[in-house]
Design a protein around this motif. Structure first.
Motif, PDB file in Angstrom:
ATOM      1  N   GLY B 476       0.906  -1.451   0.308  1.00  0.00           N
ATOM      2  CA  GLY B 476       0.211  -0.231   0.213  1.00  0.00           C
ATOM      3  C   GLY B 476       0.725   1.708  -0.050  1.00  0.00           C
ATOM      4  N   PRO B 477       1.946   1.284   0.874  1.00  0.00           N
ATOM      5  CA  PRO B 477       3.120   2.392   1.390  1.00  0.00           C
ATOM      6  C   PRO B 477       3.232   2.643  -0.685  1.00  0.00           C
ATOM      7  N   ALA B 478       3.847   1.261  -1.192  1.00  0.00           N
ATOM      8  CA  ALA B 478       4.606   1.745  -2.179  1.00  0.00           C
ATOM      9  C   ALA B 478       3.946   2.429  -3.127  1.00  0.00           C
ATOM     10  N   ALA B 479       2.593   1.754  -3.428  1.00  0.00           N
ATOM     11  CA  ALA B 479       1.793   2.504  -4.875  1.00  0.00           C
ATOM     12  C   ALA B 479       1.173   3.577  -4.258  1.00  0.00           C
ATOM     13  N   HIS B 480       1.332   4.097  -2.509  1.00  0.00           N
ATOM     14  CA  HIS B 480       0.817   5.425  -2.477  1.00  0.00           C
ATOM     15  C   HIS B 480       2.251   6.407  -2.971  1.00  0.00           C
ATOM     16  N   ALA B 481       3.495   6.287  -2.598  1.00  0.00           N
ATOM     17  CA  ALA B 481       4.337   6.981  -3.368  1.00  0.00           C
ATOM     18  C   ALA B 481       5.003   7.098  -4.880  1.00  0.00           C
TER      19      ALA B 481
END
Lengths: 144, 500
Positions: B476-481
């Protein structure tokens, strides 16, 4: 492989030291004048290649020089990474200068740059020489 | 924080210690490489942990501020890639010991192995375009040498073909960099992003983007440019096939594409629907064409190579959908496919090691004699197809969820439908190699090989069961990044630098 004639061998004997010293000069003055680790390393490799061309070399000796060249090549790369990691240890940032900058245009100035040049010259000199040896060895095998 | 340069400095230093170590004591080289890979794995976990608290760490190399010097921009997407790389590198180093024992010049293999690791790590964390090119070429050139490592005619031919194709891609990338540099006078990704936003979407913008997409399509082996992969990946030693198919094509092709498209050129589905439709098209073409070609292969590893081309299409599909779930699904798929395909190539290596052939028609009845290998193959294959408790299912699930939320019902149906093709070609191996009655001479796989396979099996099962945690903390954080878009530039210039 016996190498070339006596004239070539004698002249090579005389010249090889000068070429070598010129290479060292280019490396050590890399931060002051045009040139540097790469150019100086190429010149030093040239001196080594000249020796092999003039004197020829046995298959076994070639193998030994290749081993030595690959060790020097690794040492060059390790020195370079070592300088970078020393920056991390001593100055807190990867590749940061940790030596005094000195007076501009003096031989001992420029912080870590002269040392980087020396490391690069090891890597390039030994690397080019071992490339030459591999190509020469391939030719030798193909003739048989 | 000081851990960021270690991701590539550690394998680089190890790569140059190995030739010296190999001259002194050959047997410790493998232990040394495994140790370094394990340290990288721990560091990668630490990197993921750090990324839970802050959006980005910017590391200034030599303490030069961003537009002047090279920076390492480490965000959640980088942390994710580093983690996946380190998992496969660690498993591969375990597998390598017995697999490589009948090759000569092992220290050369391990040197190249560490160099390819350093290159991939560098591509994943750098914040500088030219630096990215240099690391990309370090990884690519090491891979050419590794593909040719066996120096048989087949391997040399594959490596030559791969090198020609790969360098066309690499040099196109370099040309695109040169054009960008001429126009924007900077090589820093964040700075380029700022300048491009000021310039607007001119023809120049699309030309450079097209060149980069072409270059990365070759590196990632999308269908019109895939022809090198089914030759090159089977020709390499099995741990290398696993590394190349598992993560290499994704770092060099998918990570770079995603980073450039979302963060540097600042595109999203809302602003450039046509471009994202092109990505969808590339993905669909790869899935369908390579999947159907895989059905007719007679070679264990070649079949898996075509399967990689097809599976990479799913990742592009996810990026092409372009909403949060699509992108998160694509990133999840990178993880799922890396584990599954890494495992499948390990099983192929184990079979080749035991029998000496990769020809499906000559292999039979290995299911009982090599039970660990057979069960590893089954679990890896089921994850690749997308069976519920395994990690592959959740990856596919999020891509399909993204397709439904983005209004592409037909895409979801096609994506599910083409899973049947995956099932088809994997059953062909299962049927020929493991199920069919026969008397192929084989002994059990050596202990360290089995450890490497079981390690990946455990990860596939555990990450599947704990998919919610994986999604919340890593994917999830990677997609947000990525979906942060051009905010990336503000972060690079605004972040706290050293010692965050």
């Amino acid at each position: 492989m016996k190498g070339m004639s006596l004239i070539v061998k004698t002249i090579t004997n005389v010249m090889i030291g000068f070429i070598f010293i010129y290479g060292v000069y280019i490396i050590l003055h890399g931060h002051l004048t045009p040139g540097g680790g790469f150019a100086g390393g190429v010149i030093i490799a040239g001196a080594l290649v000249l020796r092999v061309l003039a004197y020829g070399s046995e298959a076994g000796a070639e193998k030994r020089s290749e081993t030595r060249a690959s060790i020097f090549e690794s040492i060059g790369a390790l020195l370079f990474v070592g300088i970078a990691i020393a920056g991390l240890m001593l100055a807190g940032v990867f590749f940061r200068n940790f030596l005094p900058k000195g007076v501009p245009l003096n031989l001992l100035s420029g912080g870590i740059i002269p040392f980087c040049n020396i490391a690069i010259s090891f890597k390039v000199g030994a690397g080019l020489f071992s490339i030459f040896l591999s190509l020469a060895a391939v030719k030798y095998v193909m003739k048989d | 924080m000081t851990f960021i340069p270690l991701y590539f400095a550690l394998p680089l230093a190890a790569a140059f210690i190995i030739p010296i170590l190999g001259k002194i004591a050959k047997s410790v080289v493998w232990i040394f490489v495994t140790l370094v890979s394990f340290v990288l794995f721990i560091l990668a976990l630490y990197g993921v942990a750090v990324m839970q608290q802050i959006p980005m760490v910017v590391y200034k190399m030599g303490n030069w501020p961003p537009p002047l010097g090279i920076v390492m921009a480490f965000d959640s997407f980088s942390a994710f890639m580093v983690l996946v790389i380190s998992i496969l590198v660690f498993a591969g180093s375990l597998f390598s010991w017995r697999y490589m024992s009948h090759y000569t010049g092992q220290w050369k293999y391990y040197t190249l192995y560490m160099l390819i690791t350093a290159g991939m790590m560098g591509v994943s964390i750098t914040g500088d375009l030219f630096n990215m090119f240099v690391f990309l070429e370090i990884a690519a050139i090491s891979s050419y040498a590794l593909v040719a490592f066996g120096v048989d005619a087949e391997e040399l031919e594959a490596s030559f073909k791969y090198m020609v194709m790969g360098e066309i891609g690499g040099l196109t990338f370099l040309l695109a960099i040169a054009l960008l540099y001429a126009k924007t006078s900077t090589l820093n990704l964040a700075d380029i992003s700022n300048t491009l936003q000021a310039m607007g979407q001119t023809p120049f913008f699309w030309t450079v983007l097209g060149m980069m997409l072409f270059a990365f399509s070759i590196k990632a082996a999308f269908v019109p440019f895939h022809s090198w992969l089914p030759d090159a990946h089977p020709a390499a030693p099995a741990p290398i096939s696993s590394l190349l198919s598992g993560i290499f094509i994704k770092v060099l092709g998918m990570y770079t594409t995603a980073r450039i498209v979302f963060n540097v050129f600042g595109l999203s589905r809302d602003t450039a629907p046509a471009f994202f439709n092109v990505l969808l098209g590339i993905g669909l073409l790869s899935i369908a064409f390579a999947g159907i070609t895989a059905l007719s292969q007679r070679d264990y590893k070649r079949l898996l190579g075509y399967s990689s081309v097809s599976q990479v299409g799913y990742i592009m599909l996810g990026f092409g959908i372009g909403n949060y779930y699509g992108v998160a699904g694509a990133i999840f798929y990178i993880l799922a496919h890396a584990l599954a395909k890494g495992l499948l190539f390990f099983t192929s290596g184990s079979v080749v090691n035991a029998t000496g052939t990769r020809d499906l028609s000559k292999l039979a009845g290995l299911g009982e004699r090599m039970s660990t290998t057979a069960w590893s193959f089954r679990i890896g294959g089921l994850s690749l197809i997308g069976l519920p408790p395994l990690v592959g299912f959740f990856a596919k699930y999020f891509i399909i969820l993204g397709a439904l939320k983005g209004g592409f019902l037909w895409l979801a149906i096609i994506a599910i439908g083409l899973s049947v093709v995956t099932l088809g070609y994997l059953l062909k191996i299962e049927n020929n190699v493991f199920m069919k009655k026969g008397r192929t001479e084989a002994s059990k796989a050596p202990f360290t090989m089995r450890i490497a396979m079981v390690f990946l099996v455990v990860l596939i099962v555990l990450l599947g069961i704990g998919f919610q945690q994986v999604f919340d903390f890593v994917v999830g954080p990677a997609a947000h990044a990525l979906l942060r878009g051009i905010e990336y530039a503000n972060l690079v210039f605004g972040s706290v630098a050293v010692g965050f």
